[in-house]
Design a protein around this motif. Structure first.
Motif, PDB file in Angstrom:
ATOM      1  N   ALA A 435       0.817  -1.218   0.000  1.00  0.00           N
ATOM      2  CA  ALA A 435       0.000   0.000   0.000  1.00  0.00           C
ATOM      3  C   ALA A 435       0.850   1.267   0.000  1.00  0.00           C
ATOM      4  N   THR A 436       2.101   1.150   0.401  1.00  0.00           N
ATOM      5  CA  THR A 436       2.949   2.351   0.463  1.00  0.00           C
ATOM      6  C   THR A 436       3.572   2.679  -0.901  1.00  0.00           C
ATOM      7  N   THR A 437       3.675   1.683  -1.780  1.00  0.00           N
ATOM      8  CA  THR A 437       4.329   1.940  -3.083  1.00  0.00           C
ATOM      9  C   THR A 437       3.407   1.760  -4.276  1.00  0.00           C
ATOM     10  N   ILE A 438       2.197   1.255  -4.051  1.00  0.00           N
ATOM     11  CA  ILE A 438       1.343   0.976  -5.218  1.00  0.00           C
ATOM     12  C   ILE A 438       1.097   2.263  -6.002  1.00  0.00           C
ATOM     13  N   ALA A 439       1.273   2.178  -7.318  1.00  0.00           N
ATOM     14  CA  ALA A 439       1.140   3.363  -8.162  1.00  0.00           C
ATOM     15  C   ALA A 439       0.999   2.966  -9.621  1.00  0.00           C
ATOM     16  N   ASP A 440       0.263   3.798 -10.366  1.00  0.00           N
ATOM     17  CA  ASP A 440       0.213   3.628 -11.816  1.00  0.00           C
ATOM     18  C   ASP A 440       1.467   4.281 -12.391  1.00  0.00           C
ATOM     19  N   THR A 441       2.046   3.639 -13.389  1.00  0.00           N
ATOM     20  CA  THR A 441       3.229   4.223 -14.037  1.00  0.00           C
ATOM     21  C   THR A 441       2.931   4.551 -15.501  1.00  0.00           C
ATOM     22  N   ALA A 442       1.840   4.014 -16.022  1.00  0.00           N
ATOM     23  CA  ALA A 442       1.448   4.306 -17.408  1.00  0.00           C
ATOM     24  C   ALA A 442       1.009   5.765 -17.520  1.00  0.00           C
ATOM     25  N   THR A 443       1.489   6.455 -18.557  1.00  0.00           N
ATOM     26  CA  THR A 443       1.133   7.865 -18.760  1.00  0.00           C
ATOM     27  C   THR A 443       0.574   8.046 -20.165  1.00  0.00           C
ATOM     28  N   PHE A 444       0.090   9.240 -20.447  1.00  0.00           N
ATOM     29  CA  PHE A 444      -0.433   9.506 -21.796  1.00  0.00           C
ATOM     30  C   PHE A 444       0.704   9.464 -22.832  1.00  0.00           C
ATOM     31  N   ASP A 445       1.936   9.756 -22.400  1.00  0.00           N
ATOM     32  CA  ASP A 445       3.076   9.688 -23.321  1.00  0.00           C
ATOM     33  C   ASP A 445       3.613   8.270 -23.466  1.00  0.00           C
ATOM     34  N   VAL A 446       3.724   7.574 -22.314  1.00  0.00           N
ATOM     35  CA  VAL A 446       4.236   6.193 -22.321  1.00  0.00           C
ATOM     36  C   VAL A 446       3.186   5.309 -21.646  1.00  0.00           C
TER      37      VAL A 446
END
Ligand SMILES: [Zn+2]
Length: 483
Positions: A435-446
């Motif tokens: 829960a401390t590191t969960i994150a989306d890394t997908a972006t509109f550019d990549v």
């Protein structure tokens, strides 16, 4: 609570268990036997074939992506990578009026059917044929399939710019009944799109009679998410009420700058309707949407990115206004030259997105488009974005509430039996995450990037992701309608 000491298959130790009901997480152990959760609680001293140290991690029910267009992606023993890497263990397909079955196409699929794949994907005369193919070579996640109104129209009508005639409604009803009998869990419409726009409410209500009789659910991509959004909500409530079916408003939004802020009034209408009928809704955590390229939607957007183009496959991820400048033509002419094509549209306000996500009846659905060359980042990022960005960082709601929106709530709303909770007897669909590191890394550019923080994912008791890596097993199942 130790029911079969020594014979568990998998045992998670000291996890923070967030069980999907919305109640506060608690530290405990969870054991699997076969494809089921066998025990939950203090299982110190119990033995299992495989032990997993879950200290410091959250163990939650596997996420249910209630709004997908994974109908073709799921075929042929798919790894379902964009989904399992987010912790998703079940996808609901057949949304927005479009499903692969029952339909055999002898030409290129007209938009928006082309969102699901090409002509070769439309090869199932009966819904049962589609399900048989999923059964024979299952994907890595469970599939809860719906049947689409637009698909039924294309299968039974010669021209689509008019209401269906009585004989056509009869033919559609027969196909719908056959599909639900085969196991489809619901029926969807996409009244916004050209192929279904000419269908009056009455046509939908007649088809909903079949949905009601077989106790399935009704989801709708409404006729209007702009100026007429309230009117479209009323149309949806009215149809579902008269047919006596549970209603789900798909990817609820208020599109176009002049409609920003309208979610105050739309959510009020939804609350009013919920006092007398069963209404749910879903949303994705972004201010941009994505679908086929259409001039009408471009007009409602501040920025448009091209996700794919059949005549111009070299163009992907580019801004439509840059393309028009490069070609020295108008936006309208650029659209003309690009179609058939797909696009990402920036057309919502952050305030509306937060208000809608925060509503207690809102479920999470990615609406990801797996065949796009430069997809919207929601395909790979939706669930970690809600957990990391909206719950942890912005504290829009608690982690427990975020998990409920992805698990217990959708399982109840879509009638998925024994799914969506961490409870003894339920199916062993779980996700283990930090829960401390969960994150989306997908972006509109990549946009094609694996999310961070997902440690392990199990589907029907078998690993789909371990140590953050996709496993070769394919243990998904078709979740058929239960009467
Ligand atoms: Zn839609």
């Amino acid at each position: 609570m130790i029911e079969n000491n020594g014979s568990f298959d998998i045992l998670f130790h000291r996890a923070l268990i967030i069980d999907g009901t919305g109640t506060a997480g608690r530290i405990g152990d969870v054991a699997f036997a076969g494809d089921r959760i066998a025990a939950v609680g203090d299982l110190a001293g119990a033995r299992a074939r495989q032990d997993i140290d879950a200290d410091g991690l959250v163990l939650a029910p596997g996420f249910i992506d209630v709004h997908t267009h994974d109908d073709a992606l799921a075929i042929g023993g798919s790894a379902m990578e964009p989904k399992v890497t987010q912790g998703v263990t079940t996808v609901v397909t057949g949304n927005c009026g479009i499903s692969l079955a029952p339909l055999v196409l002898h030409r290129s699929p007209p938009a928006p059917l082309d969102l699901l794949g090409g002509q070769e994907s439309y090869r199932y005369a009966r819904f049962a044929d589609y399900l048989a193919e999923l059964d024979a070579r299952p994907p890595a996640v469970n599939v809860a399939p719906m049947v689409g109104h637009t698909t039924l129209r294309v299968a039974t009508m010669d021209t689509l710019d008019r209401p269906a005639r009585p004989a056509e409604i009869k033919a559609m009803s027969r196909l719908l009944e056959e599909s639900l009998e085969a196991g489809a869990i619901g029926f969807s419409t996409g009244l916004y799109y050209p192929l279904a726009r000419a269908a009056p409410t009455e046509e939908v209500i007649e088809l909903l009679a079949v949905v009601s009789r077989l106790r399935a659910v009704y989801t709708t991509h409404m006729r209007d998410e702009e100026e007429g959004v309230e009117e479209s909500l009323r149309e949806s409530f009215d149809a579902a009420m008269r047919a006596n079916v549970p209603l789900i408003i798909s990817h609820h939004k208020c599109m176009g700058i002049e409609n920003h802020g309208r979610s105050v009034s739309t959510l009020k209408l939804i609350d009013q309707a919920r006092a007398t009928q069963t209404v749910g809704l879903d949303a994705y955590p972004y201010v941009a949407g994505s679908t086929v390229l259409m001039g009408a939607m471009v007009k409602k957007s501040s920025r448009v990115l091209i996700t794919w183009s059949k005549p111009h496959p070299e163009i992907r991820g580019e801004d439509l206004s840059d393309i028009a400048r490069k070609w020295d033509c108008s936006i309208e002419d650029a659209i003309e030259r690009l179609v058939p094509a797909g696009a990402i549209y920036f057309h919502m306000s952050e305030e509306d997105v937060r208000r809608i996500l925060g509503h207690p009846a809102t479920m999470i659905g990615s609406d990801g488009l797996p065949h796009d060359q430069h997809p919207h980042p929601r395909l790979w990022g939706t669930f970690p974005r809600v957990l990391g960005h909206y719950a942890r960082d912005l504290q829009l709601f608690s982690l427990e509430e975020a998990v409920r929106k992805m698990t217990g709530l959708p399982a109840t709303t879509f009638k998925l039996r024994d799914r969506g909770l961490i409870a003894p007897g339920g199916y062993a669909d779980v996700v283990l995450f930090d829960a401390t590191t969960i994150a989306d890394t997908a972006t509109f550019d990549v946009p094609i990037q694996q999310a961070a923080g997902i440690k392990a994912v199990f589907v029907n008791g078998r690993a789909a992701v371990l140590d953050g890596k996709v496993e070769p097993g394919r243990s998904g199942r078709v979740l058929r309608r239960v009467a």
